[in-house]
Write an enzyme that holds these catalytic residues in place. Structure first.
Site, PDB file in Angstrom:
ATOM      1  N   GLY A   6       0.830  -1.197   0.000  1.00  0.00           N
ATOM      2  CA  GLY A   6       0.000   0.000   0.000  1.00  0.00           C
ATOM      3  C   GLY A   6       0.866   1.248   0.000  1.00  0.00           C
ATOM      4  N   GLY A   9      -0.494   4.812  -1.075  1.00  0.00           N
ATOM      5  CA  GLY A   9      -1.591   5.439  -0.334  1.00  0.00           C
ATOM      6  C   GLY A   9      -1.120   6.654   0.457  1.00  0.00           C
ATOM      7  N   GLN A  10      -2.083   7.297   1.135  1.00  0.00           N
ATOM      8  CA  GLN A  10      -1.790   8.543   1.871  1.00  0.00           C
ATOM      9  C   GLN A  10      -0.715   8.291   2.929  1.00  0.00           C
ATOM     10  OE1 GLN A  10      -4.626   9.691   4.821  1.00  0.00           O
ATOM     11  NE2 GLN A  10      -4.043  11.841   4.790  1.00  0.00           N
ATOM     12  N   LEU A  11      -0.870   7.225   3.712  1.00  0.00           N
ATOM     13  CA  LEU A  11       0.109   6.899   4.763  1.00  0.00           C
ATOM     14  C   LEU A  11       1.307   6.166   4.159  1.00  0.00           C
ATOM     15  CD1 LEU A  11       0.992   6.567   7.737  1.00  0.00           C
ATOM     16  CD2 LEU A  11      -0.486   4.542   7.827  1.00  0.00           C
ATOM     17  N   ASP A  32       2.346  -1.885  -4.316  1.00  0.00           N
ATOM     18  CA  ASP A  32       0.959  -1.391  -4.305  1.00  0.00           C
ATOM     19  C   ASP A  32       0.231  -2.065  -5.463  1.00  0.00           C
ATOM     20  OD1 ASP A  32      -0.376   1.398  -2.957  1.00  0.00           O
ATOM     21  OD2 ASP A  32      -1.409   0.544  -4.681  1.00  0.00           O
ATOM     22  N   ILE A  33      -1.098  -2.070  -5.355  1.00  0.00           N
ATOM     23  CA  ILE A  33      -1.890  -2.624  -6.467  1.00  0.00           C
ATOM     24  C   ILE A  33      -1.999  -1.578  -7.576  1.00  0.00           C
ATOM     25  CG2 ILE A  33      -4.153  -1.848  -5.633  1.00  0.00           C
ATOM     26  CD1 ILE A  33      -5.100  -4.770  -6.488  1.00  0.00           C
ATOM     27  N   TYR A 139     -15.674  -0.412   7.873  1.00  0.00           N
ATOM     28  CA  TYR A 139     -14.249  -0.121   8.102  1.00  0.00           C
ATOM     29  C   TYR A 139     -13.909  -0.326   9.579  1.00  0.00           C
ATOM     30  CZ  TYR A 139     -10.075   2.852   8.589  1.00  0.00           C
ATOM     31  OH  TYR A 139      -8.814   3.351   8.894  1.00  0.00           O
ATOM     32  N   LYS A 143     -11.517  -3.199  11.265  1.00  0.00           N
ATOM     33  CA  LYS A 143     -10.330  -2.830  12.048  1.00  0.00           C
ATOM     34  C   LYS A 143     -10.418  -3.426  13.460  1.00  0.00           C
ATOM     35  CE  LYS A 143      -7.820  -0.489   9.136  1.00  0.00           C
ATOM     36  NZ  LYS A 143      -6.503  -0.992   8.683  1.00  0.00           N
TER      37      LYS A 143
HETATM   38  C1  VAH Z   1     -10.964   7.499   7.717  1.00  0.00           C
HETATM   39  N1  VAH Z   1      -8.796   8.592   7.688  1.00  0.00           N
HETATM   40  O1  VAH Z   1     -11.476   8.595   7.747  1.00  0.00           O
HETATM   41  C2  VAH Z   1      -9.492   7.377   8.094  1.00  0.00           C
HETATM   42  C3  VAH Z   1      -9.327   7.182   9.561  1.00  0.00           C
HETATM   43  C4  VAH Z   1     -10.058   7.885  11.850  1.00  0.00           C
HETATM   44  C5  VAH Z   1     -10.262   8.062  10.388  1.00  0.00           C
HETATM   45  O2  VAH Z   1      -9.434   5.862   9.913  1.00  0.00           O
HETATM   46  O3  VAH Z   1     -11.585   6.529   7.391  1.00  0.00           O
END
Ligand code: VAH
Length: 315
Positions: A6, A9-11, A32-33, A139, A143
């Site tokens: 990844g 990506g942003q991070l 990365d893909i 999401y 997580k």
């Molecule tokens: C999001 N930037 O907005 C991520 C993050 C806490 C937010 O996990 O999904």
């Protein structure tokens, strides 16, 4: 050798460049893909789908990888538009990483969690490390489940997995990927180009946030910490600042007078409201000496100065 999954990506982009500065780019394999950004398109870049476990293992063998950062994820807003794929990528990508770490005796593996694992009935102010966690986004669910898998692989198989519950991350070097906190990135670009900013969150929506240099510093510090100092194998709470859209707009208008923000909340408002206002990160501060450096004012100044010099504006 380090493998970043990844890396576009942003991070991932900022972590790849920081680790390459630290260890030399030949020792940090970016993957990365998606197609690599220009300064990642070198002979130490691999196209890799984290869901393809066979290809993943081949890359690990090819470069004799002994540390993996798996940053591949579908974030909160996009995840609500495509929940089944968000679950599949976030979970199967993690499980593949944990299995490869176990099978190939990878010394350390990193996987990001998020404040999104907290839900609407979590205590919202100074949210503690251990508390009620009933996330209501796919999401957040992925997580939270991922944190449980991380702790399971550590306890059952001794996999040295380390993780941080990032707040909203704000950086200007790489585009964010569909998060609910990303209004705080876009606002800088709109302000600098003299546009009115339509914010997709309501005024007063307080969220825990962090400037990318602090997030990168915390990640590198956690991965360098003595194993015996790590008391959390699910994922560490981490904090720097909390603010609402009106506060960051006000901080920006001190440098760009006349900047206008409008509030046009959309589906992301309910996601933001299900998350905490502020986070208690005392466990991270005690275990591995975490200390943030950037508050809202310092971050705003740094971003505007860097973006202005980059675009030659107001020089
Ligand atoms: C999001 N930037 O907005 C991520 C993050 C806490 C937010 O996990 O999904």
């Amino acid at each position: 050798k380090i493998l970043i999954i990844g890396a576009c990506g942003q991070l991932g982009y900022e972590l790849t460049t920081a680790l390459r500065d630290l260890y030399g780019y030949k020792n940090v394999i970016a993957s990365d893909i998606n197609a690599p950004k220009m300064d990642l398109a070198d002979d130490f870049f691999e196209h890799l789908d984290v869901l393809n476990k066979k290809a993943f293992g081949e890359v690990v063998d090819k470069y004799e990888i002994d540390e993996i950062y798996n940053l591949a994820a579908i974030l909160s807003a996009i995840g609500e538009k495509n929940p089944k794929f968000a679950w599949k990528l976030n979970m199967e990508g993690l499980i593949n990483s944990l299995d490869i770490a176990r099978e190939k005796k990878i010394s350390k593996i990193y996987w990001p969690s998020s404040i999104a694992i907290f839900g609407p009935d979590t205590p919202a102010d100074m949210t503690p490390q251990t508390t009620v966690m009933n996330p209501n986004t796919v999401y957040g669910i992925s997580k939270l489940a991922g944190e449980r898998w991380c702790e399971y692989y550590f306890l059952k198989y001794g996999v040295d997995i380390r993780s941080i519950r990032y707040p909203g991350l704000i950086g200007y070097k790489a585009q964010p990927g569909g998060g609910t906190t990303d209004y705080a990135v876009d606002i800088f670009f709109k302000a600098l180009s003299g546009q009115v900013f339509d914010c997709f969150l309501q005024k007063g929506t307080m969220l825990p946030m962090m400037y990318m240099p602090d997030a990168i510093k915390a990640t590198i510090e956690l991965m360098a910490a003595e194993k015996s100092n790590i008391s959390v194998r699910s994922s560490y709470n981490l904090a720097a600042m909390s603010f609402g859209p009106e506060e960051i707009a006000e901080a920006i208008s001190r440098y760009i007078p006349g900047f206008i923000i409008n509030y046009k909340p959309d589906f992301r408002q309910s996601i933001a409201q299900s998350w905490p206002n502020s986070i208690d990160d005392s466990v991270a501060r005690n275990d591995w000496g975490w200390q943030h450096e950037y508050d809202l004012e310092k971050m705003t100044k740094d971003i505007l100065e860097n973006l202005k010099s980059r675009s030659g504006q107001f020089s």
